[in-house]
Design a protein around this motif. Structure first.
Motif, PDB file in Angstrom:
ATOM      1  N   ALA A   1      -5.065  12.967   2.182  1.00 20.41           N
ATOM      2  CA  ALA A   1      -3.918  13.480   1.448  1.00 20.41           C
ATOM      3  C   ALA A   1      -2.966  12.336   1.125  1.00 20.41           C
ATOM      4  O   ALA A   1      -2.905  11.336   1.847  1.00 20.41           O
ATOM      5  CB  ALA A   1      -3.195  14.544   2.272  1.00 20.41           C
ATOM      6  N   VAL A   2      -2.229  12.488   0.050  1.00 15.92           N
ATOM      7  CA  VAL A   2      -1.259  11.462  -0.339  1.00 15.92           C
ATOM      8  C   VAL A   2      -0.258  11.216   0.783  1.00 15.92           C
ATOM      9  O   VAL A   2       0.174  10.078   1.022  1.00 15.92           O
ATOM     10  CB  VAL A   2      -0.542  11.882  -1.631  1.00 15.92           C
ATOM     11  N   GLU A   3       0.101  12.284   1.509  1.00 17.23           N
ATOM     12  CA  GLU A   3       1.068  12.149   2.587  1.00 17.23           C
ATOM     13  C   GLU A   3       0.588  11.203   3.674  1.00 17.23           C
ATOM     14  O   GLU A   3       1.385  10.691   4.456  1.00 17.23           O
ATOM     15  CB  GLU A   3       1.381  13.527   3.193  1.00 17.23           C
ATOM     16  N   SER A   4      -0.728  10.954   3.736  1.00 15.13           N
ATOM     17  CA  SER A   4      -1.264  10.048   4.759  1.00 15.13           C
ATOM     18  C   SER A   4      -0.732   8.633   4.578  1.00 15.13           C
ATOM     19  O   SER A   4      -0.751   7.829   5.517  1.00 15.13           O
ATOM     20  CB  SER A   4      -2.797  10.032   4.715  1.00 15.13           C
ATOM     21  N   LEU A   5      -0.256   8.295   3.375  1.00  9.60           N
ATOM     22  CA  LEU A   5       0.292   6.966   3.132  1.00  9.60           C
ATOM     23  C   LEU A   5       1.531   6.704   3.972  1.00  9.60           C
ATOM     24  O   LEU A   5       1.910   5.558   4.179  1.00  9.60           O
ATOM     25  CB  LEU A   5       0.628   6.799   1.649  1.00  9.60           C
ATOM     26  N   ALA A   6       2.164   7.773   4.442  1.00  9.03           N
ATOM     27  CA  ALA A   6       3.348   7.612   5.287  1.00  9.03           C
ATOM     28  C   ALA A   6       2.975   7.390   6.741  1.00  9.03           C
ATOM     29  O   ALA A   6       3.844   7.111   7.567  1.00  9.03           O
ATOM     30  CB  ALA A   6       4.252   8.841   5.166  1.00  9.03           C
TER      31      ALA A   6
ATOM     32  N   ARG B   1       0.832  -1.207   0.000  1.00  6.97           N
ATOM     33  CA  ARG B   1       0.000   0.000   0.000  1.00  6.97           C
ATOM     34  C   ARG B   1       0.866   1.256   0.000  1.00  6.97           C
ATOM     35  O   ARG B   1       0.549   2.245  -0.658  1.00  6.97           O
ATOM     36  CB  ARG B   1      -0.918   0.023   1.230  1.00  6.97           C
ATOM     37  N   LYS B   2       1.967   1.215   0.727  1.00  7.23           N
ATOM     38  CA  LYS B   2       2.856   2.371   0.820  1.00  7.23           C
ATOM     39  C   LYS B   2       3.819   2.453  -0.362  1.00  7.23           C
ATOM     40  O   LYS B   2       4.251   3.540  -0.748  1.00  7.23           O
ATOM     41  CB  LYS B   2       3.643   2.310   2.125  1.00  7.23           C
ATOM     42  N   ALA B   3       4.166   1.303  -0.931  1.00  9.88           N
ATOM     43  CA  ALA B   3       5.145   1.273  -2.025  1.00  9.88           C
ATOM     44  C   ALA B   3       4.510   1.561  -3.384  1.00  9.88           C
ATOM     45  O   ALA B   3       5.110   2.250  -4.224  1.00  9.88           O
ATOM     46  CB  ALA B   3       5.840  -0.091  -2.062  1.00  9.88           C
ATOM     47  N   ALA B   4       3.306   1.043  -3.608  1.00  9.00           N
ATOM     48  CA  ALA B   4       2.677   1.138  -4.930  1.00  9.00           C
ATOM     49  C   ALA B   4       2.505   2.569  -5.431  1.00  9.00           C
ATOM     50  O   ALA B   4       2.675   2.820  -6.631  1.00  9.00           O
ATOM     51  CB  ALA B   4       1.322   0.417  -4.905  1.00  9.00           C
TER      52      ALA B   4
END
Length: 282
Positions: A247-252, A97-100
């Motif tokens: 937000a995209v940053e939430s993936l971190a 999920r974080k890498a894709a």
């Protein structure tokens, strides 16, 4: 005959020495544990900052191509769901999920004239476009952190084809890592169902039909079959991510939703691999 020892230590002195040594050793162990915890916390902070920086770079690349950051957010969650359905562990699926979302980070190195061209690419433009896989793998593969190694693998292989006619290495079948095979399907479906600079979005039904047409050609038949079999849940997951406003940053950081639990609402939750894993999801 051995000479007698001078001033032999008294039993009480020995006890005091042993007690002091034990206390010092215990303090040393506690200090080492604290240093270990602080070191791990610092490494996690560095990794999180590194991840967020790369996500921002991936977002910049995605904006140049799609004018929206939601695409890479959806790719992350669709890939995690597909990974779970394909039998990958919860840990591996969460890492995917974080890498894709970083799969097309290499497009940052592709000229706008090529990336946004509304018509077919000529051979030289196609060569420049195809270089984004290697560029992305180079950007991501310089890290020894497992997340970024997986992201580099995805960037390198998500344009390989099941029939061996993809790029950059011309891999085929099972020689393509499962991470690349999963992200390729998730990316293809999501890209079809969104507006692009050169066409309008296809309907879900049209996109599923086109995906089925690439079964055994572009994509792993097993991954395609899994996607189509669970399409209602995956399309609903896609819409949930759209509505989340994340937000995209939430993936971190913490996930926007628990994907395994979401799938279970549709009766599609994959069986837990172990009892411990089952307990973690309840």
């Amino acid at each position: 005959m051995n000479a007698p020892l001078r001033n032999p230590p008294l039993p009480g002195d020995a006890n005091r020495f042993d007690t002091a040594s034990a206390a010092q050793m215990e303090q040393l162990v506690m200090d080492l544990r604290q240093m270990y915890r602080e070191r791990n916390a610092a490494l996690e902070e560095v990794a999180a900052a590194h991840h967020e920086a790369l996500l921002r770079l991936a977002l910049a690349a995605d904006y140049r191509d799609t004018d929206t950051g939601n695409h890479i957010l959806r790719i992350g969650y669709l890939s995690e769901a597909l990974a779970l359905l394909m039998g990958l562990s919860s840990e591996a699926a969460a890492m995917l999920r974080k890498a894709a979302p970083m799969h097309d980070i290499g497009k940052i190195g592709v000229p706008d004239a090529v990336l946004k061209k509304p018509g077919p690419l000529d051979p030289e433009e196609r060569r420049q476009m195809n270089e984004h896989a290697a560029i992305g793998a180079h950007i991501l593969g310089r890290s020894r952190i497992p997340l970024f190694q997986m992201a580099a693998e995805v960037a390198q292989t998500h344009h390989e084809r099941w029939d061996g006619r993809g790029y950059p290495a011309g891999l085929s079948g099972g020689a393509i890592p499962i991470t690349g095979r999963i992200v390729a399907v998730a990316d293809y479906f999501d890209a079809l169902t969104m507006d692009r600079v050169y066409r309008r979005a296809f309907s879900v039904e049209e996109a599923l039909s086109m995906l089925a047409g690439e079964r055994g050609r572009s994509f792993d038949p097993a991954v395609v079959d899994m996607f189509i079999a669970h399409a209602p849940a995956l399309v609903a997951l896609r819409e949930r991510i759209n509505d989340s406003g994340g937000a995209v940053e939430s993936l971190a950081g913490a996930p926007l939703l628990h994907v395994r639990r979401f799938l279970s609402e549709f009766g599609t939750a994959p069986a837990a691999n172990t009892r411990a894993e089952a307990e973690r999801t309840t």
